[in-house]
Design a protein around this motif. Structure first.
Motif, PDB file in Angstrom:
ATOM      1  N   PRO A 335       0.840  -1.211   0.000  1.00 32.51           N
ATOM      2  CA  PRO A 335       0.000   0.000   0.000  1.00 32.51           C
ATOM      3  C   PRO A 335       0.871   1.256   0.000  1.00 32.51           C
ATOM      4  O   PRO A 335       2.001   1.247   0.494  1.00 32.51           O
ATOM      5  CB  PRO A 335      -0.799  -0.129   1.295  1.00 32.51           C
ATOM      6  CG  PRO A 335       0.059  -0.969   2.186  1.00 32.51           C
ATOM      7  CD  PRO A 335       0.816  -1.911   1.302  1.00 32.51           C
ATOM      8  N   ALA A 336       0.344   2.315  -0.556  1.00 33.39           N
ATOM      9  CA  ALA A 336       1.072   3.588  -0.570  1.00 33.39           C
ATOM     10  C   ALA A 336       1.055   4.205   0.824  1.00 33.39           C
ATOM     11  O   ALA A 336       0.064   4.102   1.555  1.00 33.39           O
ATOM     12  CB  ALA A 336       0.439   4.537  -1.582  1.00 33.39           C
ATOM     13  N   ASP A 337       2.153   4.847   1.174  1.00 36.59           N
ATOM     14  CA  ASP A 337       2.240   5.571   2.438  1.00 36.59           C
ATOM     15  C   ASP A 337       1.773   7.006   2.193  1.00 36.59           C
ATOM     16  O   ASP A 337       2.419   7.754   1.444  1.00 36.59           O
ATOM     17  CB  ASP A 337       3.682   5.558   2.945  1.00 36.59           C
ATOM     18  CG  ASP A 337       3.821   6.250   4.292  1.00 36.59           C
ATOM     19  OD1 ASP A 337       2.797   6.751   4.819  1.00 36.59           O
ATOM     20  OD2 ASP A 337       4.954   6.289   4.814  1.00 36.59           O
ATOM     21  N   PRO A 338       0.649   7.429   2.778  1.00 38.63           N
ATOM     22  CA  PRO A 338       0.144   8.784   2.526  1.00 38.63           C
ATOM     23  C   PRO A 338       1.137   9.883   2.880  1.00 38.63           C
ATOM     24  O   PRO A 338       1.054  10.991   2.345  1.00 38.63           O
ATOM     25  CB  PRO A 338      -1.105   8.861   3.414  1.00 38.63           C
ATOM     26  CG  PRO A 338      -1.509   7.438   3.628  1.00 38.63           C
ATOM     27  CD  PRO A 338      -0.234   6.660   3.665  1.00 38.63           C
ATOM     28  N   ILE A 347       2.071  12.152  -7.738  1.00 36.87           N
ATOM     29  CA  ILE A 347       0.708  12.652  -7.952  1.00 36.87           C
ATOM     30  C   ILE A 347       0.745  14.079  -8.496  1.00 36.87           C
ATOM     31  O   ILE A 347      -0.007  14.435  -9.415  1.00 36.87           O
ATOM     32  CB  ILE A 347      -0.102  12.575  -6.643  1.00 36.87           C
ATOM     33  CG1 ILE A 347      -0.298  11.101  -6.233  1.00 36.87           C
ATOM     34  CG2 ILE A 347      -1.452  13.264  -6.800  1.00 36.87           C
ATOM     35  CD1 ILE A 347      -0.930  10.925  -4.878  1.00 36.87           C
ATOM     36  N   ASP A 348       1.632  14.922  -7.937  1.00 37.97           N
ATOM     37  CA  ASP A 348       1.760  16.299  -8.422  1.00 37.97           C
ATOM     38  C   ASP A 348       2.234  16.329  -9.868  1.00 37.97           C
ATOM     39  O   ASP A 348       1.774  17.148 -10.676  1.00 37.97           O
ATOM     40  CB  ASP A 348       2.734  17.079  -7.532  1.00 37.97           C
ATOM     41  CG  ASP A 348       2.181  17.300  -6.129  1.00 37.97           C
ATOM     42  OD1 ASP A 348       0.948  17.161  -5.962  1.00 37.97           O
ATOM     43  OD2 ASP A 348       2.970  17.591  -5.212  1.00 37.97           O
ATOM     44  N   SER A 349       3.160  15.416 -10.212  1.00 39.07           N
ATOM     45  CA  SER A 349       3.654  15.355 -11.586  1.00 39.07           C
ATOM     46  C   SER A 349       2.539  14.962 -12.548  1.00 39.07           C
ATOM     47  O   SER A 349       2.426  15.513 -13.656  1.00 39.07           O
ATOM     48  CB  SER A 349       4.804  14.344 -11.670  1.00 39.07           C
ATOM     49  OG  SER A 349       5.239  14.178 -13.004  1.00 39.07           O
ATOM     50  N   ALA A 384      -3.219  10.182  -1.912  1.00 43.74           N
ATOM     51  CA  ALA A 384      -2.397   8.971  -1.760  1.00 43.74           C
ATOM     52  C   ALA A 384      -3.178   7.847  -1.097  1.00 43.74           C
ATOM     53  O   ALA A 384      -2.831   6.668  -1.257  1.00 43.74           O
ATOM     54  CB  ALA A 384      -1.143   9.295  -0.954  1.00 43.74           C
ATOM     55  N   ASN A 385      -4.230   8.207  -0.361  1.00 48.55           N
ATOM     56  CA  ASN A 385      -5.043   7.171   0.289  1.00 48.55           C
ATOM     57  C   ASN A 385      -5.711   6.246  -0.727  1.00 48.55           C
ATOM     58  O   ASN A 385      -6.038   5.104  -0.399  1.00 48.55           O
ATOM     59  CB  ASN A 385      -6.115   7.819   1.170  1.00 48.55           C
ATOM     60  CG  ASN A 385      -5.547   8.304   2.491  1.00 48.55           C
ATOM     61  OD1 ASN A 385      -4.579   7.729   2.996  1.00 48.55           O
ATOM     62  ND2 ASN A 385      -6.125   9.358   3.047  1.00 48.55           N
ATOM     63  N   ASP A 386      -5.940   6.724  -1.937  1.00 44.96           N
ATOM     64  CA  ASP A 386      -6.555   5.876  -2.962  1.00 44.96           C
ATOM     65  C   ASP A 386      -5.683   4.667  -3.270  1.00 44.96           C
ATOM     66  O   ASP A 386      -6.194   3.581  -3.594  1.00 44.96           O
ATOM     67  CB  ASP A 386      -6.793   6.672  -4.247  1.00 44.96           C
ATOM     68  CG  ASP A 386      -7.992   7.605  -4.132  1.00 44.96           C
ATOM     69  OD1 ASP A 386      -8.287   8.034  -2.995  1.00 44.96           O
ATOM     70  OD2 ASP A 386      -8.633   7.879  -5.153  1.00 44.96           O
ATOM     71  N   PHE A 387      -4.351   4.840  -3.177  1.00 39.10           N
ATOM     72  CA  PHE A 387      -3.427   3.742  -3.457  1.00 39.10           C
ATOM     73  C   PHE A 387      -3.064   2.979  -2.186  1.00 39.10           C
ATOM     74  O   PHE A 387      -2.337   1.993  -2.255  1.00 39.10           O
ATOM     75  CB  PHE A 387      -2.149   4.286  -4.108  1.00 39.10           C
ATOM     76  CG  PHE A 387      -2.412   5.060  -5.360  1.00 39.10           C
ATOM     77  CD1 PHE A 387      -2.730   4.413  -6.543  1.00 39.10           C
ATOM     78  CD2 PHE A 387      -2.363   6.448  -5.357  1.00 39.10           C
ATOM     79  CE1 PHE A 387      -2.988   5.135  -7.699  1.00 39.10           C
ATOM     80  CE2 PHE A 387      -2.608   7.171  -6.509  1.00 39.10           C
ATOM     81  CZ  PHE A 387      -2.929   6.514  -7.686  1.00 39.10           C
ATOM     82  N   GLY A 394      -2.398  -1.592  -4.944  1.00 42.33           N
ATOM     83  CA  GLY A 394      -1.429  -0.777  -4.231  1.00 42.33           C
ATOM     84  C   GLY A 394      -0.604   0.125  -5.114  1.00 42.33           C
ATOM     85  O   GLY A 394      -1.107   0.820  -6.007  1.00 42.33           O
ATOM     86  N   LEU A 395       0.707   0.103  -4.863  1.00 46.73           N
ATOM     87  CA  LEU A 395       1.626   0.987  -5.582  1.00 46.73           C
ATOM     88  C   LEU A 395       1.770   0.625  -7.054  1.00 46.73           C
ATOM     89  O   LEU A 395       2.220   1.443  -7.857  1.00 46.73           O
ATOM     90  CB  LEU A 395       3.002   0.957  -4.910  1.00 46.73           C
ATOM     91  CG  LEU A 395       3.113   1.721  -3.585  1.00 46.73           C
ATOM     92  CD1 LEU A 395       4.470   1.468  -2.945  1.00 46.73           C
ATOM     93  CD2 LEU A 395       2.892   3.214  -3.807  1.00 46.73           C
ATOM     94  N   LEU A 396       1.415  -0.608  -7.408  1.00 46.22           N
ATOM     95  CA  LEU A 396       1.526  -1.000  -8.818  1.00 46.22           C
ATOM     96  C   LEU A 396       0.617  -0.151  -9.695  1.00 46.22           C
ATOM     97  O   LEU A 396       0.984   0.202 -10.828  1.00 46.22           O
ATOM     98  CB  LEU A 396       1.175  -2.491  -8.967  1.00 46.22           C
ATOM     99  CG  LEU A 396       1.296  -3.066 -10.379  1.00 46.22           C
ATOM    100  CD1 LEU A 396       2.708  -2.895 -10.925  1.00 46.22           C
ATOM    101  CD2 LEU A 396       0.903  -4.545 -10.385  1.00 46.22           C
TER     102      LEU A 396
END
Length: 758
Positions: A335-338, A347-349, A384-387, A394-396
């Protein structure tokens, strides 16, 4: 050859009552006359061999055995267990026993002359696949002798090839553990695969030995020894040699499968290198072409053909593909770390690429939330919570999105902006769609599952790119957006759209597309409309197959009378409702004249009367009456008097055909003939269409006690039967219906049932 009789062998028995355990065979031996006999399978082999030896004057029958003459059989020597494989017409050979042969080969290899050793090695190689010989040879320390010869490099060329092939065959019987293999032996075998000068005959069994050491040795240090000695770079040259490709891939897969996580990453990087990928693409396309040609010749799918053509190669390619794709498993389950700055930076990119604006911390919160909402984030406050909440993938999923936005920026912007221009209820949220699609692709490719034993389905396109899963995603996310548009979907339809996209992707993969471009072309052909057509076709095919089952056929017969009665009632109701016809007499059409006919509810009589073109009269307004009992018959087509005019007869005789309009009128015409009236004294009608004609012809037949014979009746009956059977089979949905009913169990010995006391 003349026939010889052996005592106790029932030679040349020709009785019609011959038992199944009697096999007609021939026994041969160099220098002896062949014996034709009927071998009794109930007799012990030792007794049969003793009788044969007595016939030929051979002493010590315990030192002899019988072999199959076909050396391709896995079981060469015939034993009490394998004798069931004997068939009528087999040619068997009397030969020295496995024990005697094993001792002779061992003695020759150890102390014989060089020229005799070559023959002994060849014979050992031929007999090693036989478990009976293998047990005797291993007991006589023959396996240790082979290992000693390999370590000492005393032999080269064909002799060494015989030794290595014999070693492989002996070890396949699992009599000796792979843990007994010494490091010196594996090092020497590794040297053989490191240089092509040794030749394919030596390299091929060497590859097999190293694969087995890695897979079946339980000692960890042996794995490390082989991993240090055998690297993917040493295997690569053998992928370009057709005779060695299968074994080279099998060894590579064994290294990949048994390696620790860090070593797997290094192997994967090597396999993803351009040089390695070029070799893998060449191999996979060669196998794919053979399967494709076989599929075309056999009129079957490529995946079905892969199970028969190059199935072992296909399995090894599938295993390598699975191991490569499983490298994504860690990211899929992470899972992504918020609070991770890297995640927020990605995400900004993405926001900057899609909307050409900076989404940094200095930007107004409402503005950022709006952009995140347009991108399809569910949590606009902390995207980031979505991932994090959706794991897997997750991060994939984030990796795929970033790859798509960076590599195919124009396509990514097009997908995002297209959804932004739709109404909110028809918006396809890009981020949510990407997350769910990534999870679906992982399910389709079974990422995280170990390779299956019998599977052969591989996809050459995954060997053609260093980022295969990411490329796969980029094509599929554009497909999902296209399917969303074709279905005119809203947010409530998201699961349905995802299901259709999964079906499109799965069907496109069934042809094993050789390249990503071919995969994209196949997806474009599988539109939403095409998927619906295929589903309908498969549904009908399934129903047709199901309809051929004996229980269904019997059920149709049972309910046919009931459905026929429904049609009869419907036809009578149609006549009761009535119809309006252009008015005809036996002389022809009466211009601008119409009349209406209705059947009384008690089915006793027809009421009829003149009416206007747009009039709808009730039964009471129809003053004329024709009792059904006065109807003798009714005729159709050219038998009707209002069709038999002289002009049309002359025209038919002259041209041989009727005008189209006249032909249509002919097929819609019918006439009612009365009792005790002349043949031309009839009520004449022309129906407005085929349906009305069929309804009246069937209704009149029912009133006259005849069978309904119209095409509409057959259509209605088929429709009603199909619907009724579907309804009755709802409770059996998903249950395979047998072609034959299960057998009825025998009746009990008595009917003295035991009832519990109340």
């Amino acid at each position: 050859m003349s026939e010889s009789k052996v005592p106790g062998l029932n030679v040349r028995i020709t009785s019609k009552n011959q038992l199944e355990n009697i096999k007609k065979v021939a026994i041969t031996k160099p220098g002896q006359q062949a014996l034709f006999l009927e071998l009794d399978q109930n007799r012990p082999l030792a007794g049969i061999i003793q009788d044969i030896c007595e016939k030929w004057g051979i002493m010590q029958p315990e030192e002899y055995a019988i072999q199959f003459s076909d050396q391709n059989k896995q079981q060469i020597y015939i034993t009490e267990r394998s004798r069931l494989d004997i068939s009528n017409g087999d040619v068997l050979v009397l030969t020295p026993s496995p024990s005697k042969t094993a001792k002779e080969i061992y003695s020759t290899l150890k102390e014989g002359r060089p020229e005799d050793k070559m023959g002994a090695m060849e014979k050992m190689c031929a007999l090693s696949p036989d478990i009976t010989f293998a047990m005797e040879f291993i007991t006589n320390e023959g396996l240790d002798l082979i290992k000693q010869f390999v370590r000492d490099t005393r032999f080269h060329g064909d002799p060494m090839a015989y030794l290595l092939r014999s070693f492989v065959a002996l070890m396949e019987h699992s009599v000796v553990s792979w843990d007994t293999i010494e490091p010196e032996f594996t090092k020497k075998v590794t040297d053989y695969i490191s240089s092509p000068k040794h030749g394919n005959k030596i390299i091929q069994p060497s590859l097999e030995i190293l694969e087995s050491v890695i897979l079946y040795s339980t000692h960890l240090f042996k794995h490390k020894e082989v991993e240090q000695q055998v690297t993917p770079e040493k295997i690569l040259p053998h992928l370009n040699t057709p005779e060695l490709q299968k074994n080279a891939l099998a060894l590579l897969n064994a290294l990949f499968l048994k390696a620790n996580p860090e070593k797997k990453k290094k192997i994967n990087l090597t396999v993803q290198s351009k040089t390695f990928r070029n070799a893998l693409v060449t191999v996979s396309l060669e196998v794919w072409n053979r399967q494709w040609n076989a599929a075309n010749n056999a009129n079957q799918s490529v995946l079905n053909a892969s199970r028969s053509i190059g199935s072992e190669m296909g399995h090894q390619l599938y295993c390598l593909q699975t191991l490569m794709l499983n490298m994504y498993e860690t990211r899929m389950n992470t899972p992504a770390d918020p609070d991770d700055a890297t995640v927020q930076k990605q995400i900004d990119s993405l926001t900057k690429i899609c909307f050409d604006v900076d989404s940094d911390s200095n930007q107004a919160g409402n503005r950022r939330s709006t952009l995140y909402r347009k991108l399809g984030f569910q949590d606009q406050a902390n995207p980031a919570n979505d991932f994090s909440l959706n794991t897997p993938p997750g991060l994939l999923a984030l990796d795929n999105i970033c790859y798509f936005s960076n590599k195919y920026q124009e396509s990514c912007v097009k997908v995002v902006l297209e959804n932004c221009t739709r109404a909110d209820e028809h918006d396809c949220p890009f981020i949510k769609a990407s997350i769910m699609l990534t999870k679906t692709l992982c399910e389709i490719l079974r990422i995280g599952d170990p390779p299956q034993e019998e599977e052969t389905a591989y996809y050459p396109m995954f060997f053609s790119h260093d980022k295969p899963f990411e490329e796969f995603f980029c094509i599929c996310i554009q497909l999902l957006n296209k399917t969303w548009r074709e279905m005119r979907a809203s947010m409530e339809d998201f699961p349905k759209v995802l299901g259709v996209a999964k079906e499109q992707i799965s069907r496109a993969l069934q042809v094993q597309p050789p390249t990503f471009d071919a995969f994209r072309v196949k997806l474009n052909q599988l539109t939403y409309a095409e998927i619906l057509r295929l589903w309908e076709k498969e549904r009908k095919s399934k129903e047709e197959d199901q309809a051929q089952a004996a229980p269904i056929i019997e059920l149709r017969k049972m309910i046919t009378p009931e459905m026929t009665e429904l049609i009869r009632q419907q036809r009578l109701n149609y006549l009761i409702e009535g119809s309006k016809f252009p008015k005809y007499t036996t002389r022809g059409r009466m211009k601008e004249k119409y009349w209406q006919w209705k059947l009384t509810p008690n089915l006793k009589a027809f009421h009829y009367g003149d009416c206007g073109e747009n009039d709808q009269l009730t039964l009471e307004q129809l003053n004329n009456k024709l009792p059904v009992s006065d109807i003798k018959a009714f005729v159709t087509g050219r038998d009707c008097p209002h069709i038999k005019d002289k002009k049309e007869k002359n025209r038919t005789a002259t041209t041989g055909t009727l005008p189209k309009t006249k032909f249509k009128m002919t097929t819609l015409s019918f006439a009612i003939q009365l009792v005790n009236s002349e043949s031309n004294d009839m009520f004449c009608f022309v129906a407005k269409d085929d349906v009305e004609f069929d309804m009246w012809s069937d209704g009149l037949n029912v009133l006259l006690g005849n069978e309904m014979s119209s095409s509409q009746k057959e259509k209605d009956l088929k429709m009603l039967l199909d619907m009724e059977i579907r309804i009755r089979l709802l409770d059996a949905e998903g249950i395979a219906i047998p072609n034959e009913p299960p057998p009825i169990p025998p009746e009990p010995e008595n009917y003295d049932f035991n009832y519990p006391e109340l």
